[in-house]
Write a protein that holds these residues in place. Structure first.
Motif, PDB file in Angstrom:
ATOM      1  N   THR A  76      -5.877  12.955  -8.945  1.00 16.91           N
ATOM      2  CA  THR A  76      -6.554  11.966  -8.258  1.00 16.91           C
ATOM      3  C   THR A  76      -5.658  10.714  -8.306  1.00 16.91           C
ATOM      4  O   THR A  76      -4.840  10.598  -9.037  1.00 16.91           O
ATOM      5  N   PRO A  77      -6.234   9.776  -7.481  1.00 21.31           N
ATOM      6  CA  PRO A  77      -5.606   8.715  -7.368  1.00 21.31           C
ATOM      7  C   PRO A  77      -5.475   7.618  -8.658  1.00 21.31           C
ATOM      8  O   PRO A  77      -4.538   7.044  -9.129  1.00 21.31           O
ATOM      9  N   ALA A  78      -6.587   7.861  -9.308  1.00 20.57           N
ATOM     10  CA  ALA A  78      -6.793   7.058 -10.624  1.00 20.57           C
ATOM     11  C   ALA A  78      -5.793   7.837 -11.908  1.00 20.57           C
ATOM     12  O   ALA A  78      -5.102   6.973 -12.513  1.00 20.57           O
ATOM     13  N   ASP A 138      -0.405   1.029  -2.517  1.00 16.39           N
ATOM     14  CA  ASP A 138      -1.466   0.356  -2.981  1.00 16.39           C
ATOM     15  C   ASP A 138      -1.714   0.585  -4.382  1.00 16.39           C
ATOM     16  O   ASP A 138      -1.695  -0.336  -5.350  1.00 16.39           O
ATOM     17  N   LEU A 139      -1.607   1.990  -4.841  1.00 21.96           N
ATOM     18  CA  LEU A 139      -1.627   2.177  -6.089  1.00 21.96           C
ATOM     19  C   LEU A 139      -0.710   1.647  -7.289  1.00 21.96           C
ATOM     20  O   LEU A 139      -1.155   1.365  -8.286  1.00 21.96           O
ATOM     21  N   LEU A 140       0.603   1.633  -6.812  1.00 17.86           N
ATOM     22  CA  LEU A 140       1.566   1.477  -7.825  1.00 17.86           C
ATOM     23  C   LEU A 140       1.745  -0.228  -7.593  1.00 17.86           C
ATOM     24  O   LEU A 140       2.225  -0.804  -8.794  1.00 17.86           O
ATOM     25  N   ASN A 141       1.471  -0.776  -6.729  1.00 18.13           N
ATOM     26  CA  ASN A 141       1.914  -2.129  -6.480  1.00 18.13           C
ATOM     27  C   ASN A 141       0.757  -3.257  -6.622  1.00 18.13           C
ATOM     28  O   ASN A 141       0.821  -4.501  -6.393  1.00 18.13           O
ATOM     29  N   GLY A 142      -0.322  -2.756  -6.068  1.00 22.54           N
ATOM     30  CA  GLY A 142      -1.589  -3.657  -6.111  1.00 22.54           C
ATOM     31  C   GLY A 142      -2.555  -3.572  -7.135  1.00 22.54           C
ATOM     32  O   GLY A 142      -2.512  -2.725  -7.938  1.00 22.54           O
ATOM     33  N   ASP A 143      -3.437  -4.458  -6.930  1.00 20.06           N
ATOM     34  CA  ASP A 143      -4.749  -4.384  -8.033  1.00 20.06           C
ATOM     35  C   ASP A 143      -5.980  -4.059  -7.397  1.00 20.06           C
ATOM     36  O   ASP A 143      -7.146  -4.620  -7.910  1.00 20.06           O
ATOM     37  N   TYR A 144      -6.024  -2.830  -6.243  1.00 21.74           N
ATOM     38  CA  TYR A 144      -7.256  -2.948  -5.892  1.00 21.74           C
ATOM     39  C   TYR A 144      -7.968  -1.670  -6.439  1.00 21.74           C
ATOM     40  O   TYR A 144      -7.324  -0.955  -7.092  1.00 21.74           O
TER      41      TYR A 144
END
Length: 297
Positions: free
Chosen positions: A283-285, A249-255
Motif C-alpha cells: 500500500t502507499p502507506a 509525493d510519498l517520498l518527498n511531500g507531507d500529503y
C-alpha cells in the motif's frame, strides 16, 4: 562526469513536464555515464530529445518505456527512442553494479541531421548475451566505451567521441525501425501527442474516454490504436504516470494518502491503493513508512 559513484540530483534536471535536460556538452554529442554507485539510484520518469542506450556489464536493470516493462541482465542492452517516456530502476548484485548509460544530445544531433531527433529505435527489446538478437557488435562497442571511461589516457575524449559516433551510426544502420511508411509516421506522431496530453493532464480525473473524445476517436478504437502503437493500453500508461508522481509525493511531500490520490488524478484513495499495490506489492502507506528517508526507494 563519466564515472558515477554517488547519487545524482535528478530533481534539478527533470522539470514538471518530465523533460530531462542536463545542458549541452561542448565536448561530447552525448552524456556518457558508468554507474557504480551503491546503493543504486533510480532514474525517475522522464523524456529527452535524444535517443538513449542502457548496457549492463554487471547487475540487473528494469526499464519502463512508454508503458512497457523491460529487464536486462549482464551483457544485455536496452534502447530508447527520442522523446520516449521512461524510467530506469537498477537492481545491483550484492557485490555492486556496473551499468553504462549513453544519452545522445538531440539538439546537437539535429544540427548535424534534422531527422536524427525522430529516429524510432527497436526499443524495449533486450539485445545481447542470451537474447534472440545477440547484437555482438553493439555489445563490443559498449564494453569499449566502459573501458574508455575508466581510461586515464590523454586521448580519452578523442576515443570517447569516436566511439559515440560509431555507436550512433551503428544504431542508425542496425536498430532503427523502418519509418518510410507515411501511415506509420503519422500514427507515431499521434501517439506522441496523446502521451504528451496525458503527461500534462494526468493530475486531473481525466478518463480514457475523455482523452479519446479529445482526439476525435471512439473509446474502443482509441484503445486498440494505442495498444498497437505503444505496446500497452492507454489505461496502463496513464496509471503508470500517476503512480510515478504519487511515489514522488510519498517520498518527498507531507500529503495525506487522500491528498496524494486527489493530486494525481485518482478518483478515490482506494483507487490509488489498488493500483499502487498491483504495481509495487504494498500500500502507499507501507511504501512511505518503509522507504521514506531510507535511500532505498
Amino acid at each position: 562526469m563519466f564515472h558515477v559513484d554517488h547519487d545524482l540530483n535528478y530533481d534539478a534536471a527533470i522539470d514538471d513536464d518530465h523533460h530531462e535536460s542536463w545542458g549541452c556538452s561542448p565536448i561530447c554529442p552525448a552524456i556518457v555515464r558508468v554507474h557504480t554507485e551503491m546503493p543504486a539510484q533510480d532514474v525517475p520518469l522522464h523524456w529527452h530529445l535524444g535517443s538513449e542506450l542502457i548496457y549492463s556489464r554487471h547487475g540487473r536493470v528494469h526499464v519502463f518505456i512508454d508503458g512497457e516493462d523491460t529487464t536486462i541482465d549482464d551483457g544485455q542492452i536496452c534502447l530508447m527512442s527520442p522523446k520516449s517516456l521512461h524510467s530506469i530502476h537498477p537492481e545491483p548484485y550484492d557485490d555492486g553494479q556496473c551499468c553504462l548509460s549513453i544519452t545522445f544530445d538531440g539538439e546537437y544531433l539535429s544540427r548535424l541531421n534534422a531527422s536524427l531527433s525522430n529516429r524510432h529505435l527497436m526499443q524495449g527489446v533486450p539485445l545481447g548475451r542470451g537474447c534472440e538478437r545477440t547484437a555482438d557488435e553493439l555489445v563490443d562497442l559498449c564494453e569499449r566505451m566502459i573501458d574508455c571511461v575508466f581510461s586515464e589516457s590523454d586521448m580519452q575524449l578523442i576515443c570517447m567521441n569516436a566511439l559515440l559516433f560509431t555507436i550512433l551510426n551503428h544504431l542508425d544502420k542496425e536498430w532503427t525501425l523502418d519509418n518510410s511508411s507515411q501511415q506509420t509516421a503519422s500514427a507515431l506522431g499521434e501517439i506522441q501527442n496523446i502521451t504528451d496530453y496525458m503527461s500534462t493532464h494526468f493530475a486531473s480525473e481525466v478518463s480514457i474516454a475523455q482523452i479519446a473524445q479529445h482526439f476525435g476517436y471512439s473509446r474502443e478504437y482509441f484503445s486498440r490504436m494505442f495498444k498497437r502503437s505503444a505496446g500497452v493500453t492507454p489505461d496502463q500508461y496513464l496509471t503508470e504516470i500517476r503512480l510515478q508522481s504519487s511515489v514522488d509525493d510519498l517520498l518527498n511531500g507531507d500529503y495525506t494518502i487522500a491528498q496524494i490520490a486527489e493530486r494525481n488524478g485518482f478518483s478515490h484513495p482506494r483507487s490509488l491503493a489498488r493500483a499502487f499495490a498491483a504495481r509495487f506489492g504494498m500500500t502507499p502507506a507501507v511504501f512511505r513508512k518503509h522507504y521514506r528517508g531510507s535511500g532505498n526507494a
